[in-house]
Each structure stands twice: as C-alpha cells, then as structure tokens.
Design an enzyme around this catalytic site. Structure first.
Site, PDB file in Angstrom:
ATOM      1  N   ARG A  37       8.321  -1.259 -17.071  1.00 45.32           N
ATOM      2  CA  ARG A  37       9.133  -2.464 -16.822  1.00 45.32           C
ATOM      3  C   ARG A  37       9.741  -3.007 -18.108  1.00 45.32           C
ATOM      4  O   ARG A  37      10.846  -3.556 -18.098  1.00 45.32           O
ATOM      5  CB  ARG A  37       8.271  -3.549 -16.167  1.00 45.32           C
ATOM      6  CG  ARG A  37       8.011  -3.239 -14.720  1.00 45.32           C
ATOM      7  CD  ARG A  37       7.283  -4.344 -14.008  1.00 45.32           C
ATOM      8  NE  ARG A  37       7.327  -4.070 -12.584  1.00 45.32           N
ATOM      9  CZ  ARG A  37       6.789  -4.846 -11.666  1.00 45.32           C
ATOM     10  NH1 ARG A  37       6.179  -5.948 -12.002  1.00 45.32           N
ATOM     11  NH2 ARG A  37       6.864  -4.518 -10.399  1.00 45.32           N
ATOM     12  N   LYS A 194      -1.616  -2.707   7.563  1.00 47.32           N
ATOM     13  CA  LYS A 194      -1.557  -3.484   8.809  1.00 47.32           C
ATOM     14  C   LYS A 194      -0.158  -3.581   9.398  1.00 47.32           C
ATOM     15  O   LYS A 194       0.809  -3.747   8.680  1.00 47.32           O
ATOM     16  CB  LYS A 194      -2.047  -4.907   8.538  1.00 47.32           C
ATOM     17  CG  LYS A 194      -3.532  -4.960   8.266  1.00 47.32           C
ATOM     18  CD  LYS A 194      -3.948  -6.386   8.128  1.00 47.32           C
ATOM     19  CE  LYS A 194      -5.467  -6.484   8.160  1.00 47.32           C
ATOM     20  NZ  LYS A 194      -5.890  -7.871   8.075  1.00 47.32           N
ATOM     21  N   GLY A 347       4.256  -1.967  -3.953  1.00 46.43           N
ATOM     22  CA  GLY A 347       3.227  -1.717  -4.970  1.00 46.43           C
ATOM     23  C   GLY A 347       2.455  -0.428  -4.773  1.00 46.43           C
ATOM     24  O   GLY A 347       2.349   0.406  -5.682  1.00 46.43           O
ATOM     25  N   GLY A 370       7.409  -7.380  -2.368  1.00 47.62           N
ATOM     26  CA  GLY A 370       7.820  -8.388  -1.389  1.00 47.62           C
ATOM     27  C   GLY A 370       9.330  -8.504  -1.314  1.00 47.62           C
ATOM     28  O   GLY A 370       9.903  -8.588  -0.219  1.00 47.62           O
TER      29      GLY A 370
HETATM   30  P1  AMP Z   1       0.129  -2.032   2.278  1.00 47.17           P
HETATM   31  O1  AMP Z   1      -0.093  -2.958   1.116  1.00 47.17           O
HETATM   32  O2  AMP Z   1       0.226  -2.702   3.572  1.00 47.17           O
HETATM   33  O3  AMP Z   1       1.279  -1.074   2.009  1.00 47.17           O
HETATM   34  O4  AMP Z   1      -1.179  -1.170   2.404  1.00 47.17           O
HETATM   35  C1  AMP Z   1      -1.612  -0.236   1.468  1.00 47.17           C
HETATM   36  C2  AMP Z   1      -3.051   0.055   1.705  1.00 47.17           C
HETATM   37  O5  AMP Z   1      -3.207   0.600   2.991  1.00 47.17           O
HETATM   38  C3  AMP Z   1      -3.642   1.057   0.730  1.00 47.17           C
HETATM   39  O6  AMP Z   1      -4.552   0.410  -0.093  1.00 47.17           O
HETATM   40  C4  AMP Z   1      -4.323   2.074   1.646  1.00 47.17           C
HETATM   41  O7  AMP Z   1      -5.630   2.407   1.209  1.00 47.17           O
HETATM   42  C5  AMP Z   1      -4.401   1.355   2.974  1.00 47.17           C
HETATM   43  N1  AMP Z   1      -4.503   2.287   4.102  1.00 47.17           N
HETATM   44  C6  AMP Z   1      -3.726   3.326   4.365  1.00 47.17           C
HETATM   45  N2  AMP Z   1      -4.163   3.995   5.433  1.00 47.17           N
HETATM   46  C7  AMP Z   1      -5.252   3.355   5.880  1.00 47.17           C
HETATM   47  C8  AMP Z   1      -6.165   3.558   6.960  1.00 47.17           C
HETATM   48  N3  AMP Z   1      -6.019   4.575   7.798  1.00 47.17           N
HETATM   49  N4  AMP Z   1      -7.196   2.693   7.105  1.00 47.17           N
HETATM   50  C9  AMP Z   1      -7.323   1.650   6.249  1.00 47.17           C
HETATM   51  N5  AMP Z   1      -6.499   1.392   5.215  1.00 47.17           N
HETATM   52  C10 AMP Z   1      -5.478   2.233   5.022  1.00 47.17           C
END
Ligand code: AMP
Length: 403
Positions: A37, A194, A347, A370
């Site tokens: 960065r 999620k 991220g 974000g």
């Molecule tokens: P996000 O910040 O929503 O993009 O989520 C990223 C996170 O999702 C990472 O830390 C991954 O470890 C987690 N992740 C990916 N696949 C799964 C899964 N099947 N179960 C639980 N966490 C997950």
C-alpha cells in the site's frame, strides 16, 4: 458520474496539498509485513513534490481509541518506510490539526487520524481544521471511501479544492467496467462465511452475470435450501428461504447457481481434524463442510474457462487451514490461467491471492473490502460523492473565471 477533479487539472506549484492515503498496513512488533500500500502511493507523492507542492499526508491505522495515543497504532513505522522508499526525510507530526510549519518541497506524515476525537464521527470542527491545513485536498484512499469520516468526507467541504488521486480513480474505473460494461460471459464467484453479509451483492450480481458461483460457508445455506443434509456446518437457518428464492431467480434469469458435487468435511472446526472428501448426498449429521471437493473444482474450472470477465470475492473454503485450502487454490489457479479480464477484492480474497501467488495474474485487485462490495452493490460511496460535489463547484468556478 460527475467527472472528478484530477491532479492533472491543477496547478500545484507552491501549494500545500493534504493527501488522504490508505496506510492501514499490517504491522507486527512495530515492523511492516507488507509495504504494497505504501509503494502504491510513491508515484503520486513524487509527482506532487516534482510539481513543487508541499505535501501533508494523512491516514488511519487500525482502530485505536479516539483521543488516546497508543504506540501500537502509531504511523512511525510507515514514516520510516516512506522515507526509505522516497530517499527523503519524512517527519511524523504528532500535533498537526492546528497547523504544521513546513518548508518548500517538504513532505510530512501526520500521526494516525483516528487518534483524533471526531475523525470517525465526521466531526465538523475537525474537518474544518483539516481543510485549513491545505490549499488542495486529495483523496487517494479507495478502501475507506465507503466511510464518511472527517478525513475522507468532511474535509472536502472546507478545502478550497478537492480532487481524486490516481489510485482512487483507477479503482473506480476498474469497478465501473465490470459493473456497467463487462465483456460477457461474466462469471462471478462469491465465497466467504455468511450469506447475510453478501446478500445484496448476490442479488445485484444475479441481475448481471451469466454464471454465479457461490462457495464457502455461504453454499451451505443453499445446500440446505436444496434439501441436503449439512450436518454441523456453518449455515444461516433464517436465510434458507432467501437462498431458495435466489436459486429460482437465477433460473428465471437463465443463469444457474451450481451446487457442489462433492465437499471436504471434518468433524471439528480446526486444523487438526481429519479431512474427508464426501459426495454431497453423503453428509452426516456431525460433519462440518469446510471446502469444495475435487470434482466440484473441476466443474468450476470449466465454467471459469468459458468466461470473458471474472469477478471474485470470498474464499471457497476455510483456506486458512491447509487441508481445506485446495478448493480456493484451484479457483485461484483457474483464474490465473484464464485470459478473461479478472477483478478480485476483499480482505480474505487478497490474502488468498497472495497465499497462492497469483497477484500478477489477476487483471485488477481492488484494495477495498467494504468499499469494493458497497460500490458493486450499487451504493454511493460518501467519499466519492463529496468529491463529485466538489468537482461540480470547481468546474463552475473555472467557467466563471474564464468569462
Ligand atoms: P468473508 O469475510 O465473508 O469473505 O469470509 C471469509 C471467511 O470465510 C474465511 O475466514 C474463511 O475461513 C471462511 N469460510 C469459508 N468457507 C467456510 C466454511 N465452509 N465454513 C466456515 N467458514 C468458512
């Protein structure tokens, strides 16, 4: 979109320029572990100095408590790194809001803006002080553009001229290209933990893509909606119906949300658990789905091979644990091998890109998490909106001067 004021539009010789950078870099034991960065800002800083400007840089680092100095969040390592890279002295100014004594052609870095009370609240008095520091304000920090804070938003109300820096402009151009004018087929891959945090982006993308690939924890809610057992996997019961609707909507739009053929499961959510590949109809009630399986990876790779534009946000599995990282690694390699225009952001996505060494094979990596998602969701970014307002005012003034 209103055309923003750019550096090339401005006469900068002898002017004091306040530039908002994004120096929110990873620091461990007071050492910077990635200076990407900081390096990204060097061409602009050099250009400003060569144009004869005095340069004041502001940035945040982490989330300190406002009003309280905390060495852990000090920008001192950044000032040192910047000085080394520019081969110049870059003093770190601790008390800067009431004015800075500067010599011609000097460059200084102000201490973490978030040490100032009022920064994150977009306090007007603080914004006015920031505006008074300079004759020209430049925002070049895309990653914070979704936040209306004193250094990203309020200041632009008080600076005589407010412009967008090249990093910010490049981000907006790359994202607009995908959003408005993508070369089709457009394939989007949305992973992560999620559905709830990605719902709007999923809905927005469904209207634009030829193929939507959903992965990570998100896919478990879709599996549940399709009637599969997901055991103890992360899923959101309250969003099962929404997932079902999204699948129906996809079908109606002529695109699909493919479900995995196989997945990799463990019995515990940790790195030591035994990883077992299972067909999707063989999931047991104590299984935790943590990655897609090899057959699913092959299927996804074929879909990616057909794309002319690829959008990627979010890992396809718990890629931080080596034995559940293969699905995300295969995806990264498929994107790297594709000739399509690819854009990735967020991220964890950037962490995965760096873990699998494909930085130079992705056409555009957005620095925003974000801000990247909110822009693609079609939301207005407050920091960009205020620059648009400033650009309209500046153009009106220029026209009046010409008359
Ligand atoms: P996000 O910040 O929503 O993009 O989520 C990223 C996170 O999702 C990472 O830390 C991954 O470890 C987690 N992740 C990916 N696949 C799964 C899964 N099947 N179960 C639980 N966490 C997950």
């Amino acid at each position: 979109m209103t055309i923003l004021v750019k550096l090339a539009d401005l006469e900068l010789s002898g002017k004091t320029v306040l530039i908002r950078e994004d120096y929110n870099v990873p620091i461990r034991d007071f050492e910077i572990s990635s200076d990407i960065r900081i390096r990204a800002t060097l061409p602009t800083l050099t250009k400003l100095l060569e144009a004869g400007a005095k340069v004041i840089i502001i940035s945040h680092l982490g989330r300190p408590i406002a009003g309280k100095y905390d060495e852990k969040f000090s920008l001192a390592p950044v000032a040192k790194c910047l000085g080394d890279l520019l081969n110049l002295s870059v003093p770190l100014i601790k008390n800067w809001t009431n004015g800075i004594d500067m010599t011609d052609h000097q460059i200084v870095l102000c201490e973490n803006v978030r040490f100032e009370k009022g920064e994150t609240m977009n306090n007007d008095a603080l914004a006015r002080k920031m505006g008074r520091l300079c004759q020209v304000y430049i925002n070049d920090a895309f990653a914070t553009a979704h936040r209306a804070q004193a250094s990203t938003h309020g200041v632009a109300k008080y600076a005589a001229v407010s412009a967008a820096g090249p990093l910010l402009i490049n981000e907006l151009k790359a994202l607009t290209k995908v959003l408005r004018n993508p070369e089709t087929p457009l394939v989007a891959i949305v992973g992560g933990a999620k559905v709830s945090s990605k719902l709007i982006i999923l809905e927005t993308l469904l209207e634009k893509v030829d193929q939507l690939i959903v992965g990570g924890g998100i896919i478990n809610t879709f599996l549940k909606a399709a009637g599969y057992e997901v055991g103890k996997s992360l899923y959101e019961a309250e969003l099962v119906e929404t997932a079902s609707k999204l699948m129906k909507q996809a079908k109606a739009n002529g695109c699909q949300i493919p479900l995995p053929i196989d997945v990799i499961c463990g019995k515990e959510f940790n790195e030591e658990t035994i990883a077992v590949t299972k067909h999707i109809s063989n999931i047991e009630t104590d299984d935790i789905i943590m990655d897609i399986g090899p057959e699913t990876s092959k299927q996804l790779s074929k879909l990616i091979g057909k794309a002319n534009t690829i959008f990627w946000n979010g890992p396809l599995g718990v890629f931080e644990f080596n034995q559940f990282s293969q699905g995300t690694e295969n995806l990264a390699n498929s994107i790297a091998e594709s000739d399509a225009y690819s854009i990735a952001g967020g991220g964890d996505t950037i962490a995965a890109i760096s873990k699998f060494n494909i930085e130079d094979k992705v056409s555009y990596i957005s620095t925003g998490g974000g801000a990247f998602l909110e822009f693609l969701e079609g939301k207005k970014l407050p920091a960009v909106e205020i620059l648009e307002e400033a650009a309209r005012a500046w153009r009106a003034m220029e026209r009046a001067r010409e008359l």
